[in-house]
Design an enzyme around this catalytic site. Structure first.
Site, PDB file in Angstrom:
ATOM      1  N   LYS A 188      -6.783   7.469 -40.442  1.00 23.48           N
ATOM      2  CA  LYS A 188      -6.278   6.283 -39.727  1.00 23.48           C
ATOM      3  C   LYS A 188      -7.428   5.362 -39.367  1.00 23.48           C
ATOM      4  O   LYS A 188      -8.494   5.827 -38.988  1.00 23.48           O
ATOM      5  CB  LYS A 188      -5.566   6.744 -38.452  1.00 23.48           C
ATOM      6  N   GLU A 197       0.839  -1.210   0.000  1.00 30.87           N
ATOM      7  CA  GLU A 197       0.000   0.000   0.000  1.00 30.87           C
ATOM      8  C   GLU A 197       0.873   1.259   0.000  1.00 30.87           C
ATOM      9  O   GLU A 197       2.016   1.236   0.439  1.00 30.87           O
ATOM     10  CB  GLU A 197      -0.903   0.004   1.239  1.00 30.87           C
TER      11      GLU A 197
HETATM   12  C1  R5P Z   1      -5.229   8.590 -30.949  1.00 31.17           C
HETATM   13  O1  R5P Z   1      -6.322   8.954 -31.242  1.00 31.17           O
HETATM   14  C2  R5P Z   1      -4.128   9.467 -30.481  1.00 31.17           C
HETATM   15  O2  R5P Z   1      -4.207  10.755 -30.988  1.00 31.17           O
HETATM   16  C3  R5P Z   1      -2.791   8.848 -30.818  1.00 31.17           C
HETATM   17  O3  R5P Z   1      -2.683   8.762 -32.217  1.00 31.17           O
HETATM   18  C4  R5P Z   1      -2.678   7.477 -30.218  1.00 31.17           C
HETATM   19  O4  R5P Z   1      -3.017   7.502 -28.875  1.00 31.17           O
HETATM   20  C5  R5P Z   1      -1.284   6.924 -30.418  1.00 31.17           C
HETATM   21  O5  R5P Z   1      -1.267   5.635 -29.934  1.00 31.17           O
HETATM   22  P1  R5P Z   1      -0.229   4.557 -30.427  1.00 31.17           P
HETATM   23  O6  R5P Z   1       1.127   5.128 -30.236  1.00 31.17           O
HETATM   24  O7  R5P Z   1      -0.486   3.388 -29.533  1.00 31.17           O
HETATM   25  O8  R5P Z   1      -0.526   4.238 -31.850  1.00 31.17           O
END
Ligand code: R5P
Length: 292
Positions: free
Chosen positions: A192, A39
């Site tokens: 994306k 803790e």
């Molecule tokens: C997503 O919507 C954020 O803007 C970042 O693109 C995302 O959190 C990046 O995450 P990762 O590095 O895991 O692809």
């Protein structure tokens, strides 16, 4: 007699010290330890009675532990007579689970927000808010969102000649497009599709001329790194001259840093909202400005 005290949480000693210096405030760090059963033990470094306390708590690494530390520290300050407790979260965790994506899932951002609402006010640097417009929708206390865009923009201006800014997804317009507008350079926001937390696909529009350009990819967070990796790979394939990955919050889970470098990034730079080897850009100035 000093009226304002800046307290640094476990992940934020150096940033908190910088903020205290800029505010000319008394500075201390939370004294923490582990009881034998795991803790958290916490003690304030000095009396906060009658003072305004600015508590700096970046919630990475160890987000669960820091969440408890934040709650314990703010409540202790209130119980011991602080006049006001301002919680500054340079990086606020648990914001990305901002709905029930699948049945029976925990809606984490709302629960996290309720838990930290034991301070009087909050300041958050570039919170990852997607489906809500501002923090008041989840916080039951005044919560201010501030941005590190000026810091990222200054870095590009000083270090990258004739840059082409790319934002990996539509949400990244808040950083990529806004910064590009401010420093008057070219930018494009890509599309994306995320399949899982470790799998994303990014579409590069055919008409972007990348060959020979100094590409700067800007996002709010680098977590697993897969978003950056996908864009870096495509920029490399299209023969970019250099590829700089720039983000506000550098989490770099699962060896993300080396994976992005291996994909072909020339440089990876983040701010000190999370302190690590890439956090060369200092947000103490923008935080201090929001507190005065
Ligand atoms: C997503 O919507 C954020 O803007 C970042 O693109 C995302 O959190 C990046 O995450 P990762 O590095 O895991 O692809």
């Amino acid at each position: 007699m000093t009226k304002t005290i800046v307290l640094g949480g476990s992940n934020s000693h150096s940033l908190a010290r910088k903020i205290a210096n800029k505010l000319k405030a008394k500075y201390g760090v939370l004294i923490t330890d582990r009881f034998p059963d795991g803790e958290l033990y916490l003690r304030l470094p000095f009396s906060v009675k009658g003072k305004k306390v600015i508590l700096i708590e970046s919630m990475h690494p160890n987000p669960d532990r820091i969440l408890i530390e934040t709650i314990f520290a703010s409540r202790t300050c209130k119980e011991l007579g602080a006049k006001e407790v301002v919680l500054v979260a340079p990086y606020l965790a648990y914001l990305r689970q901002d709905k029930r994506f699948h049945p029976r899932e925990c809606w984490s951002n709302r629960i996290m927000a309720a838990l930290v609402t034991c301070a009087d006010k909050m300041v958050v640097v570039d919170p990852h808010i997607q489906r809500i417009k501002n923090l008041h929708e989840i916080f039951n206390m005044p919560a201010k969102k501030i941005s590190a865009n000026s810091v990222l923009g200054d870095y590009i201006k000083k270090n990258v000649k004739n840059p082409l800014i790319l934002g990996p997804d539509w949400e990244s317009f808040q950083w990529a497009e806004k910064i590009a507008e401010k420093i008057k350079v070219e930018s494009t926001v890509l599309r994306k599709k995320r399949y899982t937390s470790r799998s994303v696909r990014i579409k590069l529009k055919g008409d972007i001329a990348i060959k020979g350009r100094n590409v700067v990819i800007i996002d709010d967070i680098i977590s697993s790194g897969h978003t950056m990796i996908e864009v870096v790979k495509q920029a490399k394939k299209k023969k970019a001259k250099s590829i700089t990955c720039l983000a506000v919050h550098g989490i770099f889970s699962e060896r993300a840093y080396s994976k992005i470098k291996k994909a072909g990034a020339t440089k990876i730079i983040t701010t000190n909202t999370i302190e690590n080897k890439t956090s060369k850009l200092d947000v103490s100035g923008v935080i201090t400005k929001s507190l005065t």
